[in-house]
Design a protein around this motif. Structure first.
Motif, mmCIF file in Angstrom:
data_model
loop_
_atom_site.group_PDB
_atom_site.id
_atom_site.type_symbol
_atom_site.label_atom_id
_atom_site.label_comp_id
_atom_site.label_asym_id
_atom_site.label_seq_id
_atom_site.Cartn_x
_atom_site.Cartn_y
_atom_site.Cartn_z
ATOM 1 N N ALA A 163 -8.336 2.493 6.495
ATOM 2 C CA ALA A 163 -9.518 1.802 5.987
ATOM 3 C C ALA A 163 -9.273 1.217 4.599
ATOM 4 O O ALA A 163 -9.637 0.070 4.321
ATOM 5 N N LEU A 164 -8.639 1.991 3.724
ATOM 6 C CA LEU A 164 -8.472 1.535 2.342
ATOM 7 C C LEU A 164 -7.419 0.437 2.216
ATOM 8 O O LEU A 164 -7.596 -0.509 1.454
ATOM 9 N N SER A 165 -6.337 0.554 2.974
ATOM 10 C CA SER A 165 -5.310 -0.491 2.868
ATOM 11 C C SER A 165 -5.884 -1.820 3.352
ATOM 12 O O SER A 165 -5.704 -2.855 2.712
ATOM 13 N N MET A 166 -6.603 -1.794 4.462
ATOM 14 C CA MET A 166 -7.126 -3.053 5.006
ATOM 15 C C MET A 166 -8.281 -3.591 4.160
ATOM 16 O O MET A 166 -8.444 -4.796 4.027
ATOM 17 N N LYS A 167 -9.046 -2.678 3.576
ATOM 18 C CA LYS A 167 -10.145 -3.148 2.732
ATOM 19 C C LYS A 167 -9.597 -3.900 1.516
ATOM 20 O O LYS A 167 -10.133 -4.929 1.124
ATOM 21 N N TYR A 168 -8.539 -3.379 0.913
ATOM 22 C CA TYR A 168 -8.055 -3.964 -0.339
ATOM 23 C C TYR A 168 -6.913 -4.963 -0.166
ATOM 24 O O TYR A 168 -6.592 -5.687 -1.091
ATOM 25 N N LEU A 169 -6.283 -4.965 1.023
ATOM 26 C CA LEU A 169 -5.153 -5.889 1.204
ATOM 27 C C LEU A 169 -5.315 -6.821 2.400
ATOM 28 O O LEU A 169 -4.507 -7.723 2.591
ATOM 29 N N GLY A 170 -6.312 -6.568 3.206
ATOM 30 C CA GLY A 170 -6.497 -7.388 4.410
ATOM 31 C C GLY A 170 -5.886 -6.713 5.632
ATOM 32 O O GLY A 170 -5.206 -5.698 5.513
ATOM 33 N N GLU A 171 -6.130 -7.313 6.807
ATOM 34 C CA GLU A 171 -5.667 -6.691 8.050
ATOM 35 C C GLU A 171 -4.147 -6.620 8.135
ATOM 36 O O GLU A 171 -3.600 -5.754 8.799
ATOM 37 N N TYR A 186 0.861 -1.181 0.000
ATOM 38 C CA TYR A 186 0.000 0.000 0.000
ATOM 39 C C TYR A 186 0.897 1.230 0.000
ATOM 40 O O TYR A 186 1.838 1.326 0.794
ATOM 41 N N CYS A 187 0.586 2.156 -0.876
ATOM 42 C CA CYS A 187 1.380 3.385 -0.906
ATOM 43 C C CYS A 187 0.431 4.579 -0.884
ATOM 44 O O CYS A 187 -0.571 4.597 -1.600
ATOM 45 N N ALA A 218 -5.407 -0.595 16.741
ATOM 46 C CA ALA A 218 -6.533 -0.532 17.674
ATOM 47 C C ALA A 218 -7.737 -1.245 17.062
ATOM 48 O O ALA A 218 -8.470 -1.962 17.739
ATOM 49 N N TYR A 219 -7.899 -1.077 15.777
ATOM 50 C CA TYR A 219 -9.047 -1.683 15.091
ATOM 51 C C TYR A 219 -8.941 -3.202 15.076
ATOM 52 O O TYR A 219 -9.909 -3.909 15.371
ATOM 53 N N ILE A 220 -7.758 -3.729 14.736
ATOM 54 C CA ILE A 220 -7.664 -5.188 14.648
ATOM 55 C C ILE A 220 -7.413 -5.831 16.010
ATOM 56 O O ILE A 220 -7.531 -7.042 16.164
ATOM 57 N N GLY A 221 -7.066 -5.026 17.001
ATOM 58 C CA GLY A 221 -7.021 -5.526 18.373
ATOM 59 C C GLY A 221 -5.705 -6.145 18.806
ATOM 60 O O GLY A 221 -5.594 -6.683 19.890
#
Ligand SMILES: [Zn+2]
Length: 480
Positions: free
Chosen positions: A210-218, A26-27, A243-246
């Motif tokens: 949000a965008l990196s995790m949406k398109y590449l996973g956690e 992700y860039c 914080a989001y993924i815990g």
């Protein structure tokens, strides 16, 4: 074995992909409100070479780069031009994509826009609020940096020091002066979206989480951007995402940051008036020359830009172009193939040595500056060998020579150069000079009211794809 300098650990690490044979990247992309400058071109070119190299060493790559198409600067520009933010963003996204193409950059797998991913963004904010990492405040939502124990781990800053030196505007409503906005309440006349906190728009940092995790996973392999993004942007991305993924064993694993561009050793900035726009440079240099110039410095080093430096790069680049032509000419026209592998043996050895050194340089944190240097001893050998064949009666070993040339091409393709023939061969300064001569003849003709001649010049230029335009400031020309 590929080693990468990881900003997070502050050392070079051996690269281990999350999934065997695959690399996810992700860039951080641009905010489309203006033309791209040389500082935008640097990460674009660098990440293009990273992708080409990873592919060459056997990885399948997925590359995501966002467009921050909701931003104060876009809104401001739209107001100035009496149009919509959307129109401004669309216009400069298109221009940016044209610029990437001119620089011979591979397209990303996805170019997500903030405006098209509002659900993913608001979902993430909701979750952060529920988990107690964020708090709504009069239509805004803030991230509470004190809740995230690792805050500062990327930039190496301590929260206490940051608070003491906080330059952020004092807002008594926030728990901590370093708390940053995830959501901003709508202001009149600005684009806004519905959310559980009322109409508004996202803050900048949340989009990349949000965008990196949406398109590449956690979890994904590499995260890139300019070194100016380390703090606060990437620090905040880590705070939001972990914080989001815990847990802290996720999100981006290798953080790569490219260095600044300096202009004659001064920082490039609008206030100094030394910002170089890529589309302007492309009128004077081919995209591949600009690329070659950018790759002439290892990505973490500062890159000093000046016309002299680019002109130097251009003349070095021409030596590569000429060597390629010499080699192709030999392959096409020289006789003899039955001489056996002996005659080109030395050349082939050189090519293998060059390749080894090239891959070693790239394996060492993508050292393109060293990698480029590996090409030149080889082109010297090409030229010598061509001379031997043409003038000294050496029997041409076609197969050996072709193998050596293929090795050369393998390296230049990783750098993304010598691929656009016309770009490599265009002698832009000469074209510029010739156009100057023609336009001045045309001006003289017009002054003498010799319309036949002046129109002939205009029409003939048009026939070869050059438009000229008379303006109050003088005559402009451009390629059609
Ligand atoms: Zn970002």
């Amino acid at each position: 074995m590929l080693h990468i300098y990881n900003t997070l650990t502050r050392r070079k690490e051996e690269f281990q992909p999350l999934t065997e044979g695959k690399v996810s990247i992700y860039c951080c992309g641009i905010t489309p409100y203006n033309y791209a400058h040389i500082g935008n071109a640097r990460p674009a070119v660098f990440w293009d070479v990273v992708r080409r190299y990873l592919k060459a060493i056997g990885y399948k790559v997925r590359y995501v780069q966002n467009f921050t198409d909701i931003d104060d600067k876009i809104i401001q520009r739209a107001k100035e031009e009496n149009t919509t933010a959307e129109e401004i963003a669309d216009r400069y996204i298109k221009i940016y994509m044209d610029t990437l193409e001119a620089l011979n950059i591979w397209a990303a797998d996805v170019y997500p826009k903030v405006s098209e991913n509002m659900d993913a963004i608001t979902e993430m904010i909701k979750h952060l609020v529920v988990e107690g990492y964020a708090y709504p405040l009069e239509g805004d939502v803030y991230y509470s940096v004190e809740k995230f124990k690792d805050y500062g781990k990327l930039s190496g800053r301590r929260l206490e020091d940051m608070e003491a030196g906080a330059r952020v505007e004092v807002d008594d409503r926030k728990y901590n002066p370093m708390d940053f906005a995830l959501w901003k309440a709508a202001k009149p006349g600005e684009p806004s979206w519905d959310s559980p906190w009322g109409k508004g728009r996202p803050g900048w940092h949340i989009e990349c989480s949000a965008l990196s995790m949406k398109y590449l996973g956690e979890s994904f392999d590499m995260h890139g951007g300019g070194s100016d993004l380390i703090f606060p942007h990437h620090e905040n991305e880590i705070a939001q995402s972990e914080a989001y993924i815990g847990h802290s064993d996720g999100f981006a694993r290798y953080w790569l940051h490219n260095g600044f561009i300096t202009i004659k050793e001064e920082k490039m900035s609008k206030s100094l008036g030394n910002v170089f726009l890529v589309h302007e440079l492309l009128k004077r240099y081919s995209g591949e020359v600009i690329r070659y110039f950018i790759l002439g410095a290892q990505y973490r080093s500062p890159l000093d830009f000046s016309d002299e430096r680019v002109a130097e790069a251009q003349s070095a680049y021409k030596r590569l172009v000429n060597a390629k032509k010499t080699a192709e000419d030999l392959l096409e026209n020289a006789d003899g193939s039955a001489a056996g592998p002996e005659t080109a043996k030395a050349l082939l050895e050189k090519a293998k040595e060059a390749k080894k050194a090239f891959f070693e340089a790239m394996d060492d944190d993508f050292n393109t500056a060293l990698a480029i240097g590996c090409l030149f001893p080889l082109i010297k050998e090409f030229n010598t060998y061509a001379g031997d064949v043409k003038s000294r009666g050496v029997v041409f070993d076609r197969e050996g020579f072709r193998t050596a040339f293929d090795i050369f091409t393998e390296m230049t393709s990783i750098l993304g150069i010598l691929e656009k023939e016309e770009a490599g061969q265009a002698d832009d300064a000469l074209v510029e000079g010739l156009m100057g001569v023609l336009l001045s003849i045309r001006q003289d003709a017009r002054a003498e009211k010799n319309w036949t001649l002046s129109d002939k010049i205009r029409d003939e230029l048009k026939n070869i794809g050059i438009a000229i335009e008379d303006t109050p400031q003088g005559v402009n020309w451009k390629k059609l």
